[in-house]
Design an enzyme around this catalytic site. Structure first.
Site, PDB file in Angstrom:
ATOM      1  CB  SER A  55      -1.467   0.511   1.310  1.00 19.54           C
ATOM      2  OG  SER A  55      -1.508   1.303   1.278  1.00 19.54           O
ATOM      3  CD  GLU A  56      -1.074   3.772  -3.989  1.00 20.73           C
ATOM      4  OE1 GLU A  56      -1.259   2.433  -2.577  1.00 20.73           O
ATOM      5  OE2 GLU A  56      -1.928   4.437  -4.066  1.00 20.73           O
ATOM      6  CG  ASN A  57      -0.811   3.715   4.033  1.00 16.30           C
ATOM      7  OD1 ASN A  57      -0.691   2.596   2.794  1.00 16.30           O
ATOM      8  ND2 ASN A  57      -1.292   3.977   4.737  1.00 16.30           N
TER       9      ASN A  57
END
Lengths: 221, 227
Positions: A55-57
């Protein structure tokens, strides 16, 4: 709008679409799933087939959503939903997380889209040039950076307009990036010839699929 | 003795000037330095350029700062949220400037700033509106667009642990933009859930070394809530 009575077929439901993509993801791949229908793909990859979701975060090795009583308020995904971390998972900061994306380390990204063109162009972040507050998030990084970009979307808009087009009319997310498209009607590879049909919903014929598609389709050899 | 720990919000916010570029950490509600944003509202600096992933939710925090007319320009990747009313109202009225940046480009622009790299080339955004007006160049047969480093006059960061030298750890997805903002900012101000004695944080676990940090304020608020 084509006459649906002319053929007897059953479009895939959203759950079936997600399951269809999941079937094609092999063990060992590092995968980022976009917000929306693509997120559901993870539910159809069995845990014993070790696919690592990113996930990008800054979450690598993301697991399924927790039951309500086990929510960890510090652990969310890019869609800002609560998630879990699998054994072996790890956290990193945003620049490292996007290095995984932009540095070509992800085997696959699956995004939703408004339009995909036969040359692999994708438009998925704004529907008009005058969108009041366009929001791109990580879509351009994912589309340009992952080793493979697949798109999961409905074949047509609600009014029956084809989302597989000759040229995108909406603002582009990336140029020539899409390798494969999964819709509720078919699975299509993006090739030098354009869209090649590799799978269709049960009962659907090539001609009926073409009738619902703006871009010219090709049969797989 | 080096002691970056400050005892009050006023001390933490001292000398932030009008016209500053302020980088703010956080993704969703996680790792977002809410107390420092409230401190900035209180402090009064105006005509700010703010870079953050989002453009505020509801009428609190960053949204409040914008509502008060203190933000001239916002640099973000995703100006939508569960309640983006303040941003959208200002934007439609032409009262705030918006620079949309792909999320990875935003993070990389900060890292570049922290690393002394004035500009870099990326494949992200090539052939899209993001590349308009920017230099593009081909390397090994592929096109790339040039992006500039994003230096913060001020960086607002949330940490999980900090010591008096400014060494930081983060918690889970609360790390997000915080370490690169600490690197990219000339004045890095940290709010931390936990203060640790010097030496108490295992050197192997330090994520942001104190060299990137200027001030630390203890704000033990508990868990993030809402987005």
């Amino acid at each position: 709008m084509p006459d649906t009575a002319a053929t007897d077929f059953k479009p895939l439901s959203r759950v079936e679409m997600a399951a269809r993509v999941a079937r094609d993801i092999p063990e060992g791949w590092y995968v980022n799933l976009g917000i929306g229908i693509p997120t559901a793909i993870a539910d159809h990859v069995p845990l014993d087939r070790e696919v690592i979701f990113h996930s990008e975060n800054g979450v690598l090795g993301m697991g399924p959503a927790p039951p309500r009583e086990k929510i960890d308020p510090w652990l969310i995904n890019a869609g800002k939903q609560y998630v879990t971390l699998r054994q072996g998972g790890s956290f990193c900061h945003h620049a490292d997380s996007f290095s995984m994306i932009r540095g070509g380390h992800l085997d696959l990204c699956v995004l939703g889209a408004f339009q995909v063109a036969e040359n692999g162009d994708i438009a998925n972040w704004a529907t008009s040039e005058n969108d009041t507050a366009p929001a791109v998030g990580g879509a351009m990084d994912l589309a340009a950076g992952a080793k493979r970009l697949w798109v999961l979307m409905e074949h047509t808009t609600k009014d029956g307009t084809s989302k597989l087009v000759q040229r995108c009319s909406y603002p582009l997310t990336a140029v020539g990036a899409v390798k494969r498209v999964y819709t509720n009607l078919a699975v299509l590879d993006v090739t030098d010839r354009g869209f090649v049909v590799i799978d269709m919903a049960p009962g659907l014929t090539f001609d009926a699929l073409q009738a619902r598609t703006d871009a010219p389709l090709h049969r797989s050899a | 003795m080096i002691d970056k720990i400050v005892q009050s919000m006023a001390e933490a916010m001292a000398d932030i000037k009008d016209g500053s570029t302020v980088l703010i950490g956080g993704f969703g509600a996680v790792g977002q330095p809410n107390a420092l944003i409230d401190g900035l509202i209180e402090q009064g600096a105006t005509d700010l350029t703010v870079a953050a992933n989002n453009a505020g939710v509801g009428h609190v925090g960053l949204a409040r700062l914008m509502e008060l007319g203190r933000v001239r320009k916002i640099i973000c990747s995703f100006p939508r949220s569960s309640d983006p009313v303040v941003f959208e109202t200002l934007y439609r009225a032409g009262k705030i400037e918006l620079e949309i940046v792909p999320q990875g480009t935003l993070a990389e622009r900060m890292r570049a700033a922290g690393a002394g790299v004035p500009a870099f080339y990326t494949a992200t955004g090539v052939g899209t509106k993001m590349a308009m007006g920017k230099e593009t160049r081909e390397f090994d047969g592929r096109a790339f667009v040039m992006e500039r480093a994003l230096v913060g006059d001020v960086g607002l960061v949330e940490a999980w642990e900090a010591d008096r030298w400014g060494n930081l750890t983060f918690r889970e997805s609360g790390r997000n933009f915080n370490p690169v903002i600490a690197m990219a900012s000339n004045l890095t101000i940290v709010q931390t859930q936990h203060l640790r004695e010097l030496g108490e944080i295992d050197p192997d676990h330090v994520v942001t070394p104190g060299i990137f940090v200027d001030r630390v304020l203890h704000v033990p608020y508990g868990d993030p809530t809402g987005f």
